[in-house]
Motif scaffolding. Structure first.
Motif, PDB file in Angstrom:
ATOM      1  N   MET A   1       3.795   5.635  12.142  1.00 22.66           N
ATOM      2  CA  MET A   1       2.550   5.658  11.356  1.00 22.66           C
ATOM      3  C   MET A   1       2.689   4.814  10.093  1.00 22.66           C
ATOM      4  SD  MET A   1       0.520   9.220  11.656  1.00 22.66           S
ATOM      5  CE  MET A   1       1.789  10.329  11.189  1.00 22.66           C
ATOM      6  N   GLU A   2       1.591   4.086   9.789  1.00 19.87           N
ATOM      7  CA  GLU A   2       1.573   3.220   8.609  1.00 19.87           C
ATOM      8  C   GLU A   2       1.283   4.046   7.355  1.00 19.87           C
ATOM      9  OE1 GLU A   2      -1.281   0.103   9.262  1.00 19.87           O
ATOM     10  OE2 GLU A   2      -0.951   0.201  11.423  1.00 19.87           O
ATOM     11  N   THR A   3       1.360   3.341   6.215  1.00 15.10           N
ATOM     12  CA  THR A   3       0.955   3.982   4.963  1.00 15.10           C
ATOM     13  C   THR A   3      -0.501   4.376   5.076  1.00 15.10           C
ATOM     14  OG1 THR A   3       0.674   3.665   2.610  1.00 15.10           O
ATOM     15  CG2 THR A   3       0.455   1.722   3.961  1.00 15.10           C
ATOM     16  N   LEU A   4      -0.838   5.538   4.581  1.00 11.66           N
ATOM     17  CA  LEU A   4      -2.147   6.105   4.870  1.00 11.66           C
ATOM     18  C   LEU A   4      -3.305   5.566   4.038  1.00 11.66           C
ATOM     19  CD1 LEU A   4      -1.470   9.850   5.545  1.00 11.66           C
ATOM     20  CD2 LEU A   4      -2.600   8.235   7.017  1.00 11.66           C
ATOM     21  N   ILE A   5      -3.055   4.965   2.907  1.00 12.52           N
ATOM     22  CA  ILE A   5      -4.156   4.655   2.001  1.00 12.52           C
ATOM     23  C   ILE A   5      -5.151   3.680   2.628  1.00 12.52           C
ATOM     24  CG2 ILE A   5      -3.151   2.694   0.746  1.00 12.52           C
ATOM     25  CD1 ILE A   5      -5.150   5.689  -0.661  1.00 12.52           C
ATOM     26  N   SER A   6      -4.687   2.796   3.497  1.00 10.67           N
ATOM     27  CA  SER A   6      -5.618   1.840   4.097  1.00 10.67           C
ATOM     28  C   SER A   6      -5.643   1.915   5.617  1.00 10.67           C
ATOM     29  CB  SER A   6      -5.242   0.414   3.674  1.00 10.67           C
ATOM     30  OG  SER A   6      -3.930   0.106   4.100  1.00 10.67           O
ATOM     31  N   SER A   7      -4.938   2.878   6.193  1.00  8.21           N
ATOM     32  CA  SER A   7      -4.907   2.983   7.654  1.00  8.21           C
ATOM     33  C   SER A   7      -5.932   4.001   8.137  1.00  8.21           C
ATOM     34  CB  SER A   7      -3.505   3.393   8.129  1.00  8.21           C
ATOM     35  OG  SER A   7      -3.145   4.627   7.556  1.00  8.21           O
ATOM     36  N   PRO A   8      -6.445   3.814   9.344  1.00 10.75           N
ATOM     37  CA  PRO A   8      -7.483   4.729   9.855  1.00 10.75           C
ATOM     38  C   PRO A   8      -6.923   6.099  10.191  1.00 10.75           C
ATOM     39  CG  PRO A   8      -6.870   3.133  11.532  1.00 10.75           C
ATOM     40  CD  PRO A   8      -6.173   2.714  10.282  1.00 10.75           C
TER      41      PRO A   8
END
Length: 1009
Positions: free
Chosen positions: A835-842
Motif C-alpha cells: 500500500m502507498e502513502t495514504l494522503i494521495s492514494s485512493p
C-alpha cells in the motif's frame, strides 16, 4: 380530539378536557395524575383505561400501556353494560397502532360492529382499521355495508376503490372491475353522480377494461358537466380516443388543447403521436417509473406512406407556426421545442435534414440559451445527430452567442450553456489536455468575474454562475483521470471548497466533495458534508446512496449506526403512517390519491436500499459486540439466532426490488455505487455513460443480501459448534442440544459455497489451495471477504465433524485452523507491504483491511472464545467432566498468536500513517498546486483563485462575499483533508487495539487450561 368531546363512556367532557390539554402540551406526568384520579371514580370505564394507556405510551412505558389496553379490551368484551363508542375505540386504536398491535384494535371494532349493528360511526372506524391493515377485500365488504345502510355516494366509491386496489395491488382478478362498473352503473341509474372525483373513478374503471367508447359517451353526456375545467375534460377525451385507435379525433382534440395552452409540451407530443398513429405514449403510461421518468421520448417508426407522412408533418409544422404567431412576445418554450421535435421525427423516418434540425436548435438557443434548462431540453434531439454534426452544431451555437443580448446575466447564462453543451455531447473527452485545462481556467475565471452580479442576493439564494465551479471540477477530475497527476484532483477539491466558502448551501458542490473525499478515504469529512445536506423525508431514500455504501465498509461505526437508524426510522415511520394518508384521501374524496399512496408505499417497501439497511443494521451490531462472546450471544438472541435472516435469504430470489436512488445527481466518474472510473485507466471514450442497468444492479443486490443474510445464523452455529468441540465425551444417546448444529452448519456452508459458484468440496479445495500457497488470491476474485468468512465457518464446522483431512487424523484438524490463520496473515502482509502513502492514494485497500478485521477475524476470534470458554473452569458453562483435548488447545494457541501477529502488522502500518508529520502531508498536498510559472499542469486554476482574492474590490462584490473570500484558507482545506483521513485510520486503529487486547486475554486463558 376536541370535536369528539361530550359524553364518552358516560364521562362528562369537563373531566376529560384537562387530560387532553396536558397530553397536547406534553405534560405527561400531569396527564397521568389526572387520568389516575379519573379512574378512581370510573374504574370500569374502557375510555379512562384507553386514556391512561395513551399517556403511558407517550411516556415511553410501552409494556404498561399494552397491559392497560388489554384490560380495556377485556372490559369491552366482557361487560355488556359498558358503552361502546367510537371515541373509546379510536383512542385504543391509536395506542395499539403505536405498539404495533393493530390487529387488536381491529378485533375491538369488529366486536363492537357485531354487537351494535348499523352504527355508521363504528363501521367507519372498522373501515379505517382495514385500511391500515391493507385488507382490501374487507374494506370493500365494509364499504358496501355502509353504502347499503345510508346510500351515500362516497361509500360506494370507497368500495369501488377497494376493488381497484385488489386488482392493482393485490391478487384480485381483473374481472372484479366489471363488478365495480356494475355497482357504479346501478348507482348512476338511481342517484346519478355528484362529484368530479366520482366521474373520474367511473371513467378509470371503464378505461381499465378498455371500454373507451363507453367512457367517451359518459364524458359527452350529462355527467361530463361535472368536470368544470374544459381543458381537463379534453385531455381525458383525447387520451381515450387515442387508446381506442381513433387517432384523427384524438389529434383534433389535442390541437384544441394546444390552442388553449400553447406551452403544454406533453400535449404536443400526444398530438404529434396521434398524427403519426404512434401509440408509444399510451403503451408506456402504466410502466412509467415515478422516481426515474424517461429521459427520451420513445416513438415507433410506422410504415406510413411517404405522401401521408409528408402531409401530416406539414400540417403539424403549419399548426406550430400558427401557435408561434399567436403567442407573440410571450416567453414560452414548448412551441419552439415543437419545431425541433418535428425535425427529429422526420429524421427518424429517414426524411430528415440535419441542417434544418441544427437550425431549429440554434433558433431555440437564441431564445432560451441563457436558461439553465437548455441542455436538458435539447438532449433527446441530439441523439439523431452524428458526432461530427454535434461538433458542427456547437460551433454554430458559439457563433450565434456573439450576437445576442448584452444583459450580463443572459450573457453568463449563454456561456454556461455552451460549456454544458460541450459536456453533453462528450466533446470534453476528445479535447487535448491543454485545451481541457484552458476550459477549466475559463470557467473559474468567468465565475470570479461575475461574482458582482450576486452582490445583493441573500446567502440562501442561488448565485449567478454557480454551475461553472461544478463543471470546472468535472474538467479537473477528467484531467486527473487522464494524467494521474494528483494536483488536478486536489485542485478540484480546492475549487469546490472555495465555492462553499462563498455560499454554503450549494448541494451540487457538497455531493461532488462528498465523493472526492470518499475516494481518498477521508470518510469522516465526506460524512460531515452529507450531514450538511440536511437530508430528510423521501430524500433519505433517494440521496443516501451517495454515502451509505462507503460507510458500510468503514470503521466509523457510530456514524454508520446513526445513518442506518435515521434511514430506517424514516422508512418505518412512513410505512406506518402511509395508511393515515390513505384514509385521509378516502375521507376527502380524493380517490385517485388512494391508489397512488398505496402504490408509493409498496414501492418504498420493496426498496433494495431498505432491504440492505435491514440486513446491515444487525450485522453492524454483531461487529460492535464481537469482542465479548457474552455480548455477541445477547445480540444473536435478540436476532432470534439468525433464523429470520436465513428465511430472508431463502426468499430474496422471489422478492420484487425497486431502485429509487437519484442516480442523476451522482458525479460522472461514479455513475453507480458499484462503478468508479477513476480506479481504472483512462478509457479514451468520447462519452462516459451514466450507467443504470437495473437488471445488473438487482442481481448484485440479491447476491449480497443472500450471502449476508446467512451470516448471523452461521456465526451463531459456529459458536455453538465450537462450544462442544473440546469435550471428550458427548452424551451417549446423541440427543444433546447441539447435535443438529453440525448438520445445519454444513447445509449453510454448502449454500454459501454455491453462492460463490462452487460445490462445497471444490470451495474447500480452493481455500486450502490459497492458504497453502498453491493458488493465488485471484481465485477469490471480488469476493475475498466472503471466501475468508467461508473458511472461518468451515473451521468451526470441522471442529466437530473432522471431515477435512479425515484420513490424516489430527493433521486434518490442524489444516482447517491453519487455513484461516494463513489466509488472514498472507493477505494482510501482502497489502500492508504494497500500500502507498495514504494522503494521495485512493481508498481501495483499506476498506478490505477493515472488513477483514471486523468480519472474518472477529468471527474467528469468537470461535476461539467459545472453545476457550468450554474448556476453562472459570467459564459460565458448568465444569466439564471430560478430559481436555490438548491438541485442540495447541491449535488455538497457534491461531491466537497468528491473529495477534496479523493485527500487530495492521496496527504498525496504521500508526505509521497517523504519526506521519502533518507538515510533511501538508507540503505534499500544497506542493501539488505549485505551478512554478508554467502554462500547463495543475495549479493554474488555483492561481486564478489566489490572484482574484488578493485583488478583489470589496465594494464591487459586497460585504458578505468579501468576508467569505477573505476567510478562505487553502492550508486549512489541506489540514481538513489530513485530519479527515487520520480520523478514519485512528478509529480503525482503536478497533484493532480492542481486538488485540481480547486476543491477548485469550492467550492467557488458554495457557491456564
Amino acid at each position: 380530539m376536541a370535536s369528539k368531546f361530550g359524553l364518552a363512556g358516560g364521562i362528562p367532557e369537563r373531566r376529560v378536557r384537562p387530560i387532553w390539554d396536558a397530553i397536547d402540551s406534553r405534560q405527561f406526568k400531569t396527564a397521568l395524575k389526572l387520568v389516575t384520579g379519573l379512574l378512581s371514580k370510573y374504574p370500569n370505564s374502557p375510555y379512562c383505561l384507553a386514556l391512561k394507556a395513551l399517556v403511558l405510551d407517550r411516556m415511553g412505558k410501552s409494556d404498561e400501556a399494552l397491559s392497560v389496553c388489554l384490560n380495556a379490551k377485556e372490559l369491552l368484551h366482557s361487560n355488556d353494560s359498558v358503552l361502546m363508542d367510537d371515541l373509546t375505540l379510536s383512542t385504543l386504536q391509536i395506542v395499539f397502532q403505536r405498539l404495533d398491535h393493530l390487529e387488536m384494535a381491529t378485533s375491538c371494532y369488529e366486536y363492537a360492529c357485531g354487537k351494535i349493528s348499523n352504527n355508521l360511526e363504528l363501521m367507519m372506524g372498522l373501515f379505517n382499521c382495514y385500511v391500515r391493515e391493507y385488507s382490501f377485500v374487507k374494506q370493500q365488504q365494509t364499504a358496501i355495508k355502509m353504502y347499503k345502510l345510508v346510500g351515500e355516494e362516497r361509500f360506494l366509491l370507497w368500495a369501488v376503490c377497494s376493488i381497484q386496489l385488489q386488482v392493482f395491488c393485490g391478487n384480485g382478478s381483473e374481472k372484479l372491475l366489471a363488478l365495480a362498473e356494475g355497482l357504479i352503473k346501478k348507482h348512476v341509474a338511481s342517484h346519478s353522480l355528484h362529484e368530479p372525483e366520482a366521474l373520474m373513478v367511473y371513467v378509470s374503471i371503464l378505461e381499465q377494461q378498455a371500454k373507451y367508447g363507453d367512457a367517451l359517451e359518459i364524458l359527452s353526456g350529462k355527467l361530463g358537466s361535472l368536470l368544470m375545467i374544459e381543458v381537463d375534460k379534453l385531455r381525458i377525451q383525447g387520451r381515450l380516443h387515442a387508446r381506442a385507435g381513433d387517432y384523427t379525433a384524438a389529434a383534433s382534440i389535442f390541437q384544441k388543447i394546444l390552442e388553449l395552452c400553447p406551452d403544454d409540451w406533453d400535449c404536443f407530443l400526444h398530438y404529434l403521436g396521434c398524427l403519426l398513429e404512434d401509440d408509444s405514449n399510451w403503451c408506456n403510461m402504466a410502466n412509467t417509473d415515478p422516481f426515474h421518468p424517461p429521459k427520451f421520448i420513445e416513438c415507433k417508426i410506422l410504415n406510413l406512406g411517404d405522401e401521408v407522412f409528408d402531409s401530416r408533418m406539414s400540417n403539424a409544422s403549419d399548426f406550430v407556426q400558427k401557435l408561434l404567431e399567436n403567442i407573440g412576445d410571450n416567453f414560452l418554450r414548448s412551441p419552439y421545442l415543437a419545431n425541433i421535435e418535428i425535425e427529429r421525427r422526420r429524421h427518424l423516418h429517414g426524411k430528415g435534414d440535419a441542417e434544418k434540425l441544427m437550425e431549429s436548435l440554434v433558433q431555440y438557443f437564441l431564445r432560451c440559451g441563457h436558461l439553465a434548462c437548455f441542455t436538458y431540453d435539447v438532449e433527446m434531439f441530439l441523439e439523431v445527430l452524428t458526432p461530427d454534426k454535434k461538433a458542427q452544431l456547437l460551433g454554430k451555437l458559439k457563433e450565434s452567442s456573439h450576437s445576442i443580448s448584452a444583459v450580463p446575466t443572459k450573457v453568463l447564462g449563454q456561456s454556461i450553456t455552451l460549456f454544458k453543451f460541450q459536456e453533453l455531447i462528450g466533446n470534453t473527452f476528445k479535447l487535448p489536455v491543454g485545451e481541457l485545462e484552458g476550459s477549466a481556467l475559463q470557467m473559474v475565471e468567468m465565475y470570479c468575474q461575475n461574482l458582482p452580479l450576486s452582490k445583493d442576493l441573500d446567502s440562501q439564494e442561488s448565485m449567478h454562475g454557480e454551475e461553472l465551479l461544478s463543471m470546472a471540477c468535472n474538467a479537473l477530475i477528467q484531467l486527473f483521470w487522464r494524467t494521474r497527476n494528483f494536483g488536478y484532483y486536489f485542485e478540484a477539491i480546492m475549487v469546490l471548497e472555495f465555492g462553499l466558502t462563498i455560499r454554503k448551501y450549494v448541494w451540487e458542490y457538497k455531493i461532488l466533495l462528498l465523493h472526492l473525499y470518499s475516494h481518498l478515504g477521508a470518510l469522516s469529512l465526506a460524512y460531515e458534508w452529507f450531514r450538511s445536506l440536511d437530508v430528510k423525508n423521501i430524500l433519505m431514500e433517494t440521496v443516501s446512496h451517495h454515502i451509505l455504501p462507503q460507510m458500510l465498509v468503514s470503521p466509523l461505526w457510530a456514524d454508520l449506526n446513526n445513518l442506518l437508524k435515521d434511514y430506517l426510522k424514516f422508512m418505518d415511520d412512513h410505512l406506518r403512517e402511509s395508511a393515515d394518508l390513505t384514509f385521509l384521501a378516502y375521507r376527502h374524496r380524493n380517490y385517485s390519491k388512494v391508489i397512488e399512496f398505496i402504490q408509493f408505499k409498496e414501492r418504498l417497501q420493496q426498496s433494495n436500499q431498505y432491504l440492505v439497511a435491514k440486513v446491515e443494521g444487525p450485522i453492524l451490531q454483531l461487529k460492535q459486540n464481537a469482542d465479548t462472546i457474552d455480548d455477541e450471544e445477547t445480540v444473536l438472541e435478540s436476532l432470534k439466532c439468525g433464523v429470520h435472516f436465513v428465511e430472508l435469504s431463502n426468499e430474496i430470489g422471489s422478492k420484487s426490488l425497486t431502485f429509487n436512488e437519484d442516480l442523476q445527481s451522482r458525479p460522472w466518474w461514479t455513475p453507480t455505487a458499484e462503478r468508479n472510473y477513476l480506479l481504472g485507466p483512462f478509457e479514451g471514450v468520447s462519452y462516459c455513460p451514466k450507467e443504470n442497468s437495473v437488471k445488473e444492479r438487482e442481481a448484485n443486490v440479491r447476491r449480497v443480501i443472500e450471502r449476508k443474510s446467512l451470516l448471523p445464523r452461521m456465526i451463531y452455529l459456529s459458536i455453538q459448534n465450537a462450544s462442544t468441540s473440546l469435550k471428550e465425551n458427548l452424551e451417549a444417546n446423541g440427543t444433546t442440544s447441539g447435535s443438529k448444529v453440525p448438520s445445519e452448519l454444513k447445509g449453510l456452508l454448502e449454500r454459501y459455497a454455491k453462492m460463490l459458484g462452487f460445490t462445497l468440496n471444490d470451495a474447500i479445495e480452493a481455500v486450502l489451495g490459497v492458504s497453502s500457497g498453491l493458488k493465488s488470491f485471484e481465485v477469490f476474485g471480488a469476493d475475498l471477504i466472503d471466501w475468508i468468512n467461508f473458511s472461518v465457518f468451515l473451521n468451526a464446522w470441522n471442529l466437530s465433524s473432522h471431515e477435512i483431512g479425515q484420513a490424516n487424523g489430527d493433521a486434518g484438524l490442524s489444516l482447517a485452523w491453519h487455513c484461516v490463520d494463513s489466509l488472514l496473515e498472507k493477505y494482510v502482509s501482502e497489502k500492508v507491504s504494497s500500500m502507498e502513502t495514504l494522503i494521495s492514494s485512493p481508498w481501495v485497500d483499506v476498506p478490505l483491511l477493515v472488513q477483514l478485521v471486523t468480519e472474518p477475524l472477529a468471527w474467528h476470534a469468537l470461535v476461539i472464545q467459545s472453545c476457550t470458554r468450554s474448556s476453562h473452569p472459570s467459564g459460565k458453562k458448568k465444569k466439564k467432566t471430560g478430559v481436555v483435548d490438548h491438541s485442540s488447545l495447541s491449535h488455538m494457541r497457534d491461531s491466537v498468536q497468528s491473529l495477534c501477529n496479523t493485527l500487530e502488522k495492521v496496527m504498525k502500518w496504521l500508526r505509521e500513517q497517523i504519526n506521519r508529520p502533518e507538515d510533511e502531508s501538508l507540503d505534499t498536498l500544497l506542493s501539488s498546486l505549485q505551478n512554478k510559472g508554467q502554462n500547463e499542469g495543475p495549479g493554474q486554476v488555483f492561481h486564478i483563485l489566489e490572484t482574484y482574492i488578493s485583488s478583489v474590490d470589496d465594494t464591487e462584490v459586497g460585504d458578505r462575499i468579501s468576508r467569505a473570500l477573505k476567510s478562505w484558507s487553502p492550508p486549512d482545506v489541506a489540514r481538513k483533508l489530513i485530519t479527515g483521513k487520520c480520523t478514519v485510520l485512528s478509529e480503525f486503529l482503536r478497533i484493532c487495539g480492542s481486538k488485540l487486547k481480547v486476543l491477548q486475554t485469550l492467550k492467557q486463558q488458554i495457557a491456564q487450561v
